[in-house]
Design a protein around this motif. Structure first.
Motif, mmCIF file in Angstrom:
data_model
loop_
_atom_site.group_PDB
_atom_site.id
_atom_site.type_symbol
_atom_site.label_atom_id
_atom_site.label_comp_id
_atom_site.label_asym_id
_atom_site.label_seq_id
_atom_site.Cartn_x
_atom_site.Cartn_y
_atom_site.Cartn_z
ATOM 1 N N ASN A 43 -4.406 9.453 -1.262
ATOM 2 C CA ASN A 43 -5.433 9.391 -0.217
ATOM 3 C C ASN A 43 -5.873 7.967 0.106
ATOM 4 O O ASN A 43 -6.282 7.692 1.229
ATOM 5 N N GLU A 44 -5.779 7.076 -0.888
ATOM 6 C CA GLU A 44 -6.179 5.683 -0.614
ATOM 7 C C GLU A 44 -4.960 4.791 -0.437
ATOM 8 O O GLU A 44 -5.065 3.580 -0.350
ATOM 9 N N VAL A 50 -3.607 -0.310 -9.053
ATOM 10 C CA VAL A 50 -4.795 0.262 -9.687
ATOM 11 C C VAL A 50 -4.376 0.724 -11.076
ATOM 12 O O VAL A 50 -3.359 1.405 -11.224
ATOM 13 N N VAL A 59 -0.590 3.229 -8.223
ATOM 14 C CA VAL A 59 -1.421 3.463 -9.405
ATOM 15 C C VAL A 59 -0.551 3.459 -10.656
ATOM 16 O O VAL A 59 0.436 4.194 -10.751
ATOM 17 N N ARG A 80 -7.216 12.158 -10.629
ATOM 18 C CA ARG A 80 -7.847 10.942 -10.079
ATOM 19 C C ARG A 80 -6.763 9.945 -9.669
ATOM 20 O O ARG A 80 -6.831 9.338 -8.598
ATOM 21 N N ALA A 81 -5.768 9.800 -10.529
ATOM 22 C CA ALA A 81 -4.680 8.863 -10.218
ATOM 23 C C ALA A 81 -3.937 9.312 -8.961
ATOM 24 O O ALA A 81 -3.628 8.503 -8.078
ATOM 25 N N GLU A 87 -4.929 3.076 -14.156
ATOM 26 C CA GLU A 87 -5.596 4.310 -14.575
ATOM 27 C C GLU A 87 -5.050 4.700 -15.945
ATOM 28 O O GLU A 87 -4.053 4.157 -16.404
ATOM 29 N N ARG A 121 -2.566 3.778 -2.528
ATOM 30 C CA ARG A 121 -2.505 2.730 -3.544
ATOM 31 C C ARG A 121 -1.363 3.010 -4.516
ATOM 32 O O ARG A 121 -0.931 4.148 -4.690
ATOM 33 N N ARG A 128 0.836 -1.210 0.000
ATOM 34 C CA ARG A 128 0.000 0.000 0.000
ATOM 35 C C ARG A 128 0.870 1.259 0.000
ATOM 36 O O ARG A 128 0.611 2.233 0.726
ATOM 37 N N PRO A 139 1.868 4.686 -1.477
ATOM 38 C CA PRO A 139 1.321 5.696 -2.389
ATOM 39 C C PRO A 139 2.353 5.996 -3.477
ATOM 40 O O PRO A 139 3.400 6.582 -3.197
ATOM 41 N N ARG A 191 -5.031 11.240 -6.516
ATOM 42 C CA ARG A 191 -5.869 11.128 -5.310
ATOM 43 C C ARG A 191 -5.904 9.676 -4.826
ATOM 44 O O ARG A 191 -5.756 9.391 -3.632
ATOM 45 N N THR A 192 -6.060 8.755 -5.770
ATOM 46 C CA THR A 192 -6.111 7.336 -5.389
ATOM 47 C C THR A 192 -4.788 6.926 -4.753
ATOM 48 O O THR A 192 -4.757 6.223 -3.741
#
Ligand SMILES: Cc1ncc(C[n+]2csc(CCOP(=O)(O)OP(=O)(O)O)c2C)c(N)n1
Length: 596
Positions: A187-188, A164, A192, A180-181, A166, A190, A131, A133, A183-184
């Motif tokens: 904030n999540e 993820v 990406v 979007r990429a 994107e 991930r 996990r 970022p 933020r994911t």
């Protein structure tokens, strides 16, 4: 909150940034055109994407540049993001992963389409499972180029390792897709993979729209959960806190609560260092625990995992949890609760907020701090024997080979305390993890979620760039080090004073010990081990060929050269080719193989 196209680089911070982080001081890194005159509007979508990421505050880009990612990488540099050229995309991915973990900033990997991304994928898998970022900015063949040599299913490849996927879909959506990429990723938490198809990249950029990425909001636990947890602590006699990756921002709150609750504290391996200077710190919980620490965890009647998965490593397949012990897990994600071990109470909440709320509640039940598990006897035992360095072991050195425990204990004393330690995978791995002290949770980088060998050297480089104020140290086996050795050129080029400790047993020791004579599951002397043993490699000579300093160590006396190097501390790596004695299989190895 971050407004793209309106703020300067570095404005966005997902996680608390550790002191000492300085992204521009390392010489190597091709500096971004810092202080460059205001840039003209982005001409292409590739430029727009690079610039938008820079504006959002990504910290450092690592990559191997080819035609497909040339323009976007330069756009990042021009906008102020330092770039480091790796020698293999797998190296770039792990450098970026380690950089992100140790700096608290979102790192970027830049890859060519197809083979560039596929080369990166083991490192991407490690980051995704951890996990981290991270943004993997990769070129992709245009949808119409069905016969391109570079064509692969990049979305499927990314997803297969838990990242993820994107995509920059069109010029009109390029900024929104990038946000979007980001933020994911941030904030999540991930990893990406952001695909940039070649035809979209080269299209003219539209005028950039300011756009907003709100900061992630910490999750406050429910009042009912806080009450239940405070009551469990109040009823306990021997509480132990185990902090994981999700509690790396919660040191003060956890220590405040542990002090009032009379709890001993420990960490998972990835959070090693979080409580390093605490009197009641048991160190790493799990396979790496000293006998004393493991015994005290087994003696607990309440174990609380804070942002910690309580997985087979941290809980020794559950053996560290005794019958009747209450288990609590605090995590920001509901799906994490009870995922590895049954829990008596699961609390959805940020570790720091939860600990603070529980302390307030506990004070209403128990106004004064209680002794519970924090006895004078435990304090004395912990001071002496919570770390392996304090545990007596037989010295197996001799015949031109040094005992790996003696080597690690000596190096812990020789190397400056202000260090950042990174670990590869193999039989050796517990020695540097347990014997080398680290100053805090930003002093230890453990890229083991994929359990891949070969990531250690790149981990150490990424960690070194995140914390140029600390001496970078790598612990690796000969197998893992030789697998990732192309990045030794990167470390030399970056002029990193990186100490590489190679536990050289001329073989894949983990396999040798598991399948060889002596192991209960092994077949004894009849087993053919020729697939996992090698002739001795002169790693010191190879390292000198790359331009590093090197020393071959066969006994404690040979470490004198390391002392000299530390005094001088030149701006190049030191590779310690330590010919180690067989330990017959490290104590955590059998435990590890149970999980296969
Ligand atoms: C990429 C990858 N390939 C294979 C393995 C299986 N494996 C686990 S440990 C190991 C041997 C590692 O040897 P070395 O780095 O020399 O460390 P040692 O075990 O000798 O201490 C291997 C091949 C793995 N974990 N990762």
């Amino acid at each position: 909150m971050v407004v793209a196209s309106q703020v300067s680089p570095g404005a966005a911070e997902a996680v608390e940034e550790p002191a000492g982080t300085d992204r521009d001081t390392t010489k190597d890194t091709v500096p971004a055109a810092a202080g460059a005159p205001a840039q003209p509007a982005a001409a292409t979508v590739a430029q727009l994407v690079g610039r938008t990421l820079a504006e959002l505050g990504v910290g450092h880009v690592f990559g191997v540049v080819g035609s497909g990612n040339f323009e976007v990488t330069n756009a990042l540099r021009l906008a102020g993001v330092p770039f480091t050229a790796a020698r293999h995309e797998g190296g770039a991915a792990t450098m970026a992963d380690a950089y992100s973990r140790m700096s608290g900033r979102v790192g970027v990997v830049s890859t060519h389409q197809g083979c560039g991304l596929s080369n990166a994928i083991t490192g991407v898998g490690e980051a995704a499972k951890s996990r981290t970022p991270l943004i993997v900015l990769t070129a992709d063949t245009q949808a119409s180029a069905v016969r391109s040599n570079f064509k692969i299913d990049q979305d499927a490849l990314a997803r297969s390792v838990g990242a993820v996927s994107e995509r920059i879909h069109s010029p009109a959506t390029a900024v929104a897709d990038t946000l979007r990429a980001f933020r994911t990723a941030r904030n999540e938490r991930r990893t990406v993979v952001l695909n940039l198809p070649l035809d979209v990249q080269s299209a003219p950029a539209p005028a950039a729209h300011p756009a907003v990425v709100a900061d992630a909001q910490p999750v406050r636990p429910s009042a009912a959960s806080v009450r239940r947890l405070a009551h469990l602590i109040n009823a306990a006699e021997r509480p132990v806190f185990v902090a994981g990756r999700g509690a790396r921002n919660a040191r003060e709150q956890l220590l405040g609560l542990a002090d009032h609750a009379g709890a001993l504290v420990a960490t998972s391996a990835v959070a090693n260092g979080l409580f390093h200077d605490e009197d009641f710190n048991l160190g790493i919980s799990g396979g790496f625990s000293s006998p004393l620490s493991a015994g005290l965890i087994q003696g607990a009647d309440l174990i609380i995992g804070w942002g910690c998965a309580l997985n087979m490593w941290t809980m020794r397949h559950g053996h560290l949890i005794s019958d009747g012990t209450a288990v609590v897990q605090v995590d920001v994600e509901d799906s994490a609760l009870g995922a590895n071990r049954p829990v008596d109470l699961g609390v959805v909440g940020d570790a720091a907020l939860t600990a603070a709320d529980v302390l307030a509640e506990l004070r209403t039940l128990q106004p004064e701090p209680a002794e519970r598990y924090r006895t004078a006897g435990n304090a004395a035992a912990i001071a002496e024997r919570s770390r392996w360095n304090g545990v007596e072991t037989p010295d197996l050195s001799g015949g031109g080979r040094i005992d790996p425990r003696v080597l690690s204990r000596e190096l812990d004393a020789i190397l400056p305390a202000d260090r950042i330690v990174s670990i590869d995978s193999g039989n050796f791995m517990g020695y540097p993890s347990t014997y080398l002290r680290v100053p805090d949770e930003f002093g230890f980088c453990f890229t083991q979620a994929f359990q891949s060998i070969g990531l250690g050297l790149s981990t150490a480089i990424g960690a070194a760039l995140a914390r140029p104020d600390r001496l970078p140290v790598l612990g690796a086996g000969d197998g893992g080090f030789l697998m990732g050795i192309s990045e030794l050129e990167t470390a030399v080029r970056l002029e990193l004073p990186l100490v590489c400790i190679i536990y050289n047993d001329a073989g894949y020791g983990a396999e040798v010990h598991h399948f060889g004579a002596g192991h209960p599951d092994g077949g004894g002397p009849a087993v053919d081990l020729s697939t996992v043993t090698f002739p001795d490699t002169d790693i010191a000579a190879i390292a000198r060929g790359f331009g590093a300093d090197a020393v071959t160590v066969r006994s404690v006396a040979d470490l004198e050269e390391v002392r000299g190097w530390v005094r001088e501390r030149p701006s190049r790596p030191l590779v310690i080719d330590a010919k180690i004695a067989s330990d017959g299989g490290a104590w955590w190895l059998a435990e590890a193989f149970k999980g296969h």
